[in-house]
Design a protein around this motif. Structure first.
Motif, PDB file in Angstrom:
ATOM      1  N   PRO A 346      40.873  42.008  42.407  1.00 58.29           N
ATOM      2  CA  PRO A 346      40.649  42.234  41.526  1.00 58.29           C
ATOM      3  C   PRO A 346      42.039  43.398  40.778  1.00 58.29           C
ATOM      4  N   ASP A 347      42.168  43.474  39.292  1.00 58.51           N
ATOM      5  CA  ASP A 347      42.563  44.110  38.240  1.00 58.51           C
ATOM      6  C   ASP A 347      43.817  45.203  39.248  1.00 58.51           C
ATOM      7  N   SER A 348      44.691  44.058  40.209  1.00 61.34           N
ATOM      8  CA  SER A 348      45.569  44.307  41.336  1.00 61.34           C
ATOM      9  C   SER A 348      47.081  44.581  40.454  1.00 61.34           C
ATOM     10  N   HIS A 349      46.848  43.431  39.698  1.00 62.77           N
ATOM     11  CA  HIS A 349      47.961  44.242  38.749  1.00 62.77           C
ATOM     12  C   HIS A 349      49.092  44.876  37.641  1.00 62.77           C
ATOM     13  N   GLY A 350      47.867  45.829  37.090  1.00 63.87           N
ATOM     14  CA  GLY A 350      48.665  47.037  36.275  1.00 63.87           C
ATOM     15  C   GLY A 350      48.504  46.798  35.201  1.00 63.87           C
ATOM     16  N   LEU A 351      47.663  45.371  35.027  1.00 61.41           N
ATOM     17  CA  LEU A 351      48.405  44.494  33.262  1.00 61.41           C
ATOM     18  C   LEU A 351      47.226  44.759  32.611  1.00 61.41           C
ATOM     19  N   THR A 352      47.348  45.648  31.222  1.00 60.44           N
ATOM     20  CA  THR A 352      45.843  45.419  30.363  1.00 60.44           C
ATOM     21  C   THR A 352      45.966  44.519  28.912  1.00 60.44           C
ATOM     22  N   TRP A 353      45.221  43.244  28.988  1.00 59.43           N
ATOM     23  CA  TRP A 353      45.252  42.448  27.770  1.00 59.43           C
ATOM     24  C   TRP A 353      44.235  42.467  26.083  1.00 59.43           C
ATOM     25  N   PRO A 382      53.965  35.125  36.574  1.00 58.28           N
ATOM     26  CA  PRO A 382      52.863  34.402  35.902  1.00 58.28           C
ATOM     27  C   PRO A 382      52.397  34.894  36.231  1.00 58.28           C
ATOM     28  N   GLU A 383      51.153  34.641  37.664  1.00 59.10           N
ATOM     29  CA  GLU A 383      50.182  34.531  37.975  1.00 59.10           C
ATOM     30  C   GLU A 383      49.338  35.055  37.658  1.00 59.10           C
ATOM     31  N   GLU A 384      49.605  36.909  37.903  1.00 56.62           N
ATOM     32  CA  GLU A 384      48.919  37.784  37.631  1.00 56.62           C
ATOM     33  C   GLU A 384      48.870  38.248  36.183  1.00 56.62           C
ATOM     34  N   ILE A 385      49.969  37.446  35.164  1.00 53.68           N
ATOM     35  CA  ILE A 385      49.403  37.626  33.589  1.00 53.68           C
ATOM     36  C   ILE A 385      47.779  36.777  33.621  1.00 53.68           C
ATOM     37  N   LEU A 386      48.325  35.105  34.149  1.00 58.33           N
ATOM     38  CA  LEU A 386      47.534  34.810  33.903  1.00 58.33           C
ATOM     39  C   LEU A 386      45.998  34.888  33.870  1.00 58.33           C
ATOM     40  N   ARG A 387      45.991  35.436  35.813  1.00 57.15           N
ATOM     41  CA  ARG A 387      44.751  35.981  36.366  1.00 57.15           C
ATOM     42  C   ARG A 387      44.290  37.290  35.402  1.00 57.15           C
ATOM     43  N   ALA A 388      45.353  38.401  34.800  1.00 57.05           N
ATOM     44  CA  ALA A 388      44.905  38.894  34.235  1.00 57.05           C
ATOM     45  C   ALA A 388      44.196  38.481  32.899  1.00 57.05           C
ATOM     46  N   GLN A 481      26.940  35.792  43.338  1.00 57.77           N
ATOM     47  CA  GLN A 481      25.824  37.330  43.313  1.00 57.77           C
ATOM     48  C   GLN A 481      27.604  38.591  43.041  1.00 57.77           C
ATOM     49  N   PRO A 482      26.811  39.231  42.235  1.00 59.57           N
ATOM     50  CA  PRO A 482      28.135  40.430  41.740  1.00 59.57           C
ATOM     51  C   PRO A 482      28.609  40.991  43.422  1.00 59.57           C
ATOM     52  N   ASP A 483      29.596  41.455  43.357  1.00 59.26           N
ATOM     53  CA  ASP A 483      30.086  41.954  44.835  1.00 59.26           C
ATOM     54  C   ASP A 483      30.485  43.806  43.549  1.00 59.26           C
ATOM     55  N   ALA A 484      29.597  44.923  44.053  1.00 62.12           N
ATOM     56  CA  ALA A 484      29.663  46.344  44.159  1.00 62.12           C
ATOM     57  C   ALA A 484      30.830  47.117  44.012  1.00 62.12           C
ATOM     58  N   GLU A 485      32.136  46.590  44.828  1.00 61.10           N
ATOM     59  CA  GLU A 485      33.281  47.283  44.919  1.00 61.10           C
ATOM     60  C   GLU A 485      33.702  46.374  43.683  1.00 61.10           C
ATOM     61  N   ASN A 486      33.531  44.639  43.612  1.00 63.47           N
ATOM     62  CA  ASN A 486      34.279  44.574  42.346  1.00 63.47           C
ATOM     63  C   ASN A 486      34.190  45.008  41.573  1.00 63.47           C
ATOM     64  N   HIS A 487      32.696  45.271  40.777  1.00 62.79           N
ATOM     65  CA  HIS A 487      31.920  45.755  39.522  1.00 62.79           C
ATOM     66  C   HIS A 487      32.666  47.046  39.088  1.00 62.79           C
ATOM     67  N   ALA A 488      32.483  47.903  40.613  1.00 65.28           N
ATOM     68  CA  ALA A 488      33.384  49.464  40.212  1.00 65.28           C
ATOM     69  C   ALA A 488      34.817  48.900  39.345  1.00 65.28           C
ATOM     70  N   THR A 489      35.822  48.233  40.354  1.00 63.10           N
ATOM     71  CA  THR A 489      37.661  48.623  39.774  1.00 63.10           C
ATOM     72  C   THR A 489      37.651  47.588  38.868  1.00 63.10           C
ATOM     73  N   TYR A 490      35.974  46.422  38.375  1.00 61.95           N
ATOM     74  CA  TYR A 490      36.378  46.431  36.752  1.00 61.95           C
ATOM     75  C   TYR A 490      35.731  47.216  35.368  1.00 61.95           C
ATOM     76  N   ALA A 491      34.957  48.139  35.944  1.00 61.47           N
ATOM     77  CA  ALA A 491      34.592  48.525  35.207  1.00 61.47           C
ATOM     78  C   ALA A 491      35.378  49.882  34.388  1.00 61.47           C
ATOM     79  N   LYS A 492      36.596  50.002  35.940  1.00 60.07           N
ATOM     80  CA  LYS A 492      36.947  51.204  35.188  1.00 60.07           C
ATOM     81  C   LYS A 492      38.218  50.245  33.922  1.00 60.07           C
ATOM     82  N   ALA A 493      38.558  48.884  34.271  1.00 58.24           N
ATOM     83  CA  ALA A 493      39.370  47.774  33.544  1.00 58.24           C
ATOM     84  C   ALA A 493      38.873  48.149  32.065  1.00 58.24           C
ATOM     85  N   ILE A 494      37.754  47.446  32.150  1.00 54.73           N
ATOM     86  CA  ILE A 494      36.732  47.686  31.176  1.00 54.73           C
ATOM     87  C   ILE A 494      37.020  48.928  30.161  1.00 54.73           C
TER      88      ILE A 494
END
Length: 506
Positions: A346-353, A382-388, A481-494
């Motif tokens: 999750p959000d390991s690519h450093g990209l912001t769309w 390219p796969e990171e661009i799609l994931r992002a 089910q949501p993963d708490a660690e991933n949720h925290a990562t995505y909150a920063k990306a948001i």
């Protein structure tokens, strides 16, 4: 035209059908579907049919269809489904229709089209939407109509047409949605359903009638719009009864909006469920029985019918971003691509769309917004661009979910539908993690089609509880089910996406 993929859990063979049986139609902006559905919301085996067509997109501002060509496509579909019903000796007692919201056609005195079908994707009326905001108080307008001054709505398109082609505008005797136009062709008269009228930007949500203040501001007389009602259509005119004799006695109900039908068909009824649809575009909604509320800033409010309201937000992107990236970057075949995308953390690519390939709707409603991708390096794949990109659309859903939160129970579940979501290996878990709520992916790939059938069956008094019959589709659903660690990562990306949005959009 071909038989579409069917879901075994929802199929029923001819000898096990529970009556009454209805014919369901789902008319979308790129394809239409039809099926025979029994009283338990199950498809008759091999009855799910499909026809595709193209939206006219001269450039990114356009989005229209030819009314004659679309009518012909629907007629072909009805030819095929009625032939099947006749061969299997099935009595069809009703017809439920789902059509895309926000369509607009201008008709002459003979009820012939003077314009194409303008869809929500046609944003040539962007300047007219700003003009509408000047003529009316935007906050009061939003509270009354449930919509915003935005080019996706007929309200803005009417100003645009009046200003850009006054001669054409004066020739139009009646402005209708495609569902109304279809009924005029088949039956000689038509009403605008409460559902379709509620998403025009011209409708008073509490009074359930055309909004006089808006019509006055636009310069459109009420008699140039259809009467509003949900009563069944009269009998066929011309040769349609001979063409489709198995439908001659059926009760045809005015078209419902596709988004409301998607909630019903996926089982997302009540405030303990939020319905999420991800097809070409995306939406998140909550449907409940009761009085309309003033929609939060950034969201809209429409209706399924006179007793149920639908609060939500819509995105102009969904599966179209996946297809755009896949086409432009020449990605591997789908299975290999799914494996590679799933392997990216999750959000390991450093990209912001900012994923606005077709402009922004909820929550900022910047019609002229365009996509921005920040953070590309020499090592970006390219796969990171799609994931992002998948994550970026998910973040936009998270913003809608935050606005919907006060209208849902604390322990609500999100029900996901739409082929772009349920057929992707990674996206459902990304959604659950980023939103921080359990996600159920509905086993029903045609939620709007099933919803139209169930709404028609309810009007035929086929069952006592719409919610109970609708949620049968969830029996075999996949749960995430949501993963708490991933949720925290995505909150920063948001937050990172919000900051880029503020820098570019203000």
């Amino acid at each position: 035209m071909h038989v579409a993929i069917e879901t075994p859990a929802l199929l029923v063979e001819r000898d096990a059908i529970e009556t009454p049986v209805v014919l369901a139609l789902d008319i979308g902006s790129s394809s239409a579907r039809a099926a025979l559905v029994d009283a338990r919301g199950r498809w008759l085996a091999k009855s799910l049919l499909h026809v595709a067509y193209k939206t006219d997109t001269v450039d990114s501002r356009y989005g229209s269809l030819d009314p004659e060509e679309l009518t012909h496509s629907v007629e072909q579909l009805l030819d095929q489904i009625t032939t099947l019903a006749k061969a299997q000796k099935i009595e069809i007692v009703g017809v439920g229709i789902s059509t895309f919201w926000h369509s607009l056609i201008g008709l002459d005195a003979q009820q012939q089209p003077l314009t194409p079908i303008y869809s929500w994707a046609d944003i040539r009326s962007a300047d007219a939407a700003q003009e509408l905001a000047k003529r009316l108080d935007p906050d009061a307008y939003h509270a009354r109509t449930g919509t915003l001054p935005h080019p996706s709505y007929p309200a803005a398109k009417l100003i645009w047409l009046q200003e850009t082609d006054a001669e054409l505008f004066t020739k139009v005797e009646r402005w209708v949605s495609f569902g109304e136009y279809l009924f005029l062709r088949f039956f000689g008269e038509a009403t605008a359903s409460v559902s379709m009228a509620s998403a025009t930007g011209l409708f008073h949500q509490k009074k359930c009638c055309w909004d006089e203040a808006t019509l006055d501001a636009i310069g459109v007389k009420p008699d140039r719009l259809s009467p509003i009602g949900d009563d069944p259509a009269p009998r066929f005119i011309n040769d349609y009864a001979k063409r489709w004799p198995v439908l001659a006695e059926a009760r045809w109900f005015p078209a419902f909006g596709d988004g409301a039908c998607a909630n019903v068909g996926s089982g997302a009824i009540g405030k303990d469920h939020a319905g999420m649809s991800v097809g070409t575009s995306g939406a998140m909604r909550v449907l409940w029985e009761g009085e309309p509320v003033a929609p939060p800033d950034g969201l809209w409010l429409y209706r399924l019918d006179a007793k149920r309201v639908l609060l939500g937000g819509a995105l102009s992107e969904g599966g179209n971003l996946f297809e755009w990236v896949n086409d432009r970057l020449k990605l591997p075949e789908r299975e290999e691509l799914a494996r590679r995308v799933a392997a990216i953390e999750p959000d390991s690519h450093g990209l912001t769309w900012l994923p606005f390939l077709a402009g922004e709707r909820s929550p900022g409603w910047h019609a002229n917004a365009r996509a921005t991708l920040s953070g590309i390096t020499l090592h970006t794949s390219p796969e990171e661009i799609l994931r992002a990109g998948l994550e970026a659309i998910t973040y936009r859903f998270a913003l809608i979910a935050e606005l919907l939160d006060g209208h849902l129970t604390k322990e609500h579940t999100i029900i996901g539908s739409g082929n772009a979501l349920i057929n992707d290996r990674s996206w459902p878990q990304i959604m659950a993690d980023a939103l921080g709520h359990p996600l159920i992916t509905s086993t029903e790939p045609e939620a709007s089609l099933r919803g139209a059938a169930l709404a028609a069956l309810e009007r035929l008094n086929a069952f006592p509880d719409l919610a109970e019959i609708a949620t049968l589709v969830l029996n075999d659903a996949q749960r995430y089910q949501p993963d708490a660690e991933n949720h925290a990562t995505y909150a920063k990306a948001i937050e990172r996406q919000k900051e880029l949005y503020r820098l570019l959009m203000g």
